[in-house]
Design a protein around this motif. Structure first.
Motif, mmCIF file in Angstrom:
data_model
loop_
_atom_site.group_PDB
_atom_site.id
_atom_site.type_symbol
_atom_site.label_atom_id
_atom_site.label_comp_id
_atom_site.label_asym_id
_atom_site.label_seq_id
_atom_site.Cartn_x
_atom_site.Cartn_y
_atom_site.Cartn_z
ATOM 1 N N SER A 12 0.723 -1.293 -0.120
ATOM 2 C CA SER A 12 0.054 0.095 -0.005
ATOM 3 C C SER A 12 0.893 1.269 -0.090
ATOM 4 O O SER A 12 0.894 2.102 -0.791
ATOM 5 N N GLN A 67 -17.595 7.918 7.212
ATOM 6 C CA GLN A 67 -17.326 7.810 8.671
ATOM 7 C C GLN A 67 -18.129 8.936 9.525
ATOM 8 O O GLN A 67 -17.892 8.750 10.766
ATOM 9 N N ILE A 130 -7.057 2.648 4.665
ATOM 10 C CA ILE A 130 -8.451 1.910 3.869
ATOM 11 C C ILE A 130 -7.876 0.745 3.138
ATOM 12 O O ILE A 130 -8.712 -0.269 3.084
ATOM 13 N N THR A 132 -5.663 -1.326 3.817
ATOM 14 C CA THR A 132 -5.598 -2.459 4.525
ATOM 15 C C THR A 132 -6.809 -2.969 5.389
ATOM 16 O O THR A 132 -6.992 -4.313 5.281
ATOM 17 N N PHE A 133 -7.379 -2.116 5.790
ATOM 18 C CA PHE A 133 -8.592 -2.548 6.819
ATOM 19 C C PHE A 133 -10.007 -2.256 5.954
ATOM 20 O O PHE A 133 -10.888 -2.596 6.759
ATOM 21 N N GLY A 134 -10.013 -1.385 5.012
ATOM 22 C CA GLY A 134 -11.494 -1.133 4.685
ATOM 23 C C GLY A 134 -11.691 0.478 4.811
ATOM 24 O O GLY A 134 -11.509 0.779 5.929
ATOM 25 N N ALA A 135 -12.424 0.958 4.106
ATOM 26 C CA ALA A 135 -12.832 2.452 4.201
ATOM 27 C C ALA A 135 -13.652 3.098 5.603
ATOM 28 O O ALA A 135 -14.141 3.846 6.173
ATOM 29 N N THR A 136 -14.620 1.897 6.010
ATOM 30 C CA THR A 136 -15.405 2.016 7.155
ATOM 31 C C THR A 136 -14.776 1.237 8.629
ATOM 32 O O THR A 136 -15.589 1.343 9.555
ATOM 33 N N SER A 137 -13.655 0.870 8.651
ATOM 34 C CA SER A 137 -13.005 0.438 9.552
ATOM 35 C C SER A 137 -12.459 1.664 10.880
ATOM 36 O O SER A 137 -12.702 2.568 10.433
ATOM 37 N N ALA A 140 -9.470 3.468 9.701
ATOM 38 C CA ALA A 140 -9.785 4.449 8.895
ATOM 39 C C ALA A 140 -10.433 5.698 9.338
ATOM 40 O O ALA A 140 -10.138 6.869 9.128
#
Length: 175
Positions: A12, A67, A130, A132-137, A140
């Motif tokens: 990334s 978010q 984002i 690695t973990f996603g946009a709603t993590s 993030a």
């Protein structure tokens, strides 16, 4: 448990730092070779420069949209992210400012040093979180809260900087 490989994060970082670096290198080399440095700096850069800002603003708007519910529904989590950031920005700025003044830098250089040290690379942090973990993590969320804290704190520090301007002499100590 955190099940993320070092390679995934490195990939990334390589993508989000490497592609812009390569694009900048290529546009500079091809622009200067093709039409000359003057054209590149006076015509090309002023036209392409705002694209990065628009991209960043677009990303921030999308992330805040994704978010926004977490930010408003989890104020304690936001505070747990914000308080260390406030301390970090303050300490980095004040320490760098004091260092610049101590070693005899001019006001302009000291201020540049302080803001460079205090400013974080949240763009990269958000992109890696984002990817690695996603946009709603939650990760993030931490990346989104960072600029929410950074921008007002650094604007406030601009006023502190301006108030401290009179404490500097106009000559710089040679290196």
């Amino acid at each position: 448990d955190l099940a993320v490989s070092g390679w995934q994060i490195a990939k990334s970082v390589l993508i989000f730092l490497g592609i812009p670096l390569l694009a900048g290198f290529l546009t500079r080399r091809l622009g200067e070779r093709g039409k000359g440095r003057a054209w590149y700096e006076t015509r090309f850069l002023p036209k392409i420069g705002p694209v990065a800002l628009y991209g960043l603003l677009f990303t921030i708007v999308i992330l805040f949209a994704l978010q926004g519910d977490q930010i408003t529904s989890r104020p304690l989590d936001v505070a747990r992210i914000a308080v260390p950031l406030l301390v970090y920005f303050g300490l980095m700025w004040a320490g760098s400012y004091a260092l610049g003044k101590t070693i005899g830098l001019t006001y302009e250089r000291t201020t540049t040093l302080a803001f460079t040290a205090a400013g974080n690379n949240f763009e990269l942090a958000i992109a890696v979180a984002i990817a690695t973990f996603g946009a709603t993590s939650g990760q993030a969320l931490a990346g989104v809260v960072g600029p929410l804290i950074e921008v007002p704190v650094l604007v406030a520090l601009v006023y502190v900087s301006l108030a401290l301007r009179h404490r500097f002499t106009t000559t710089e100590v040679p290196a």
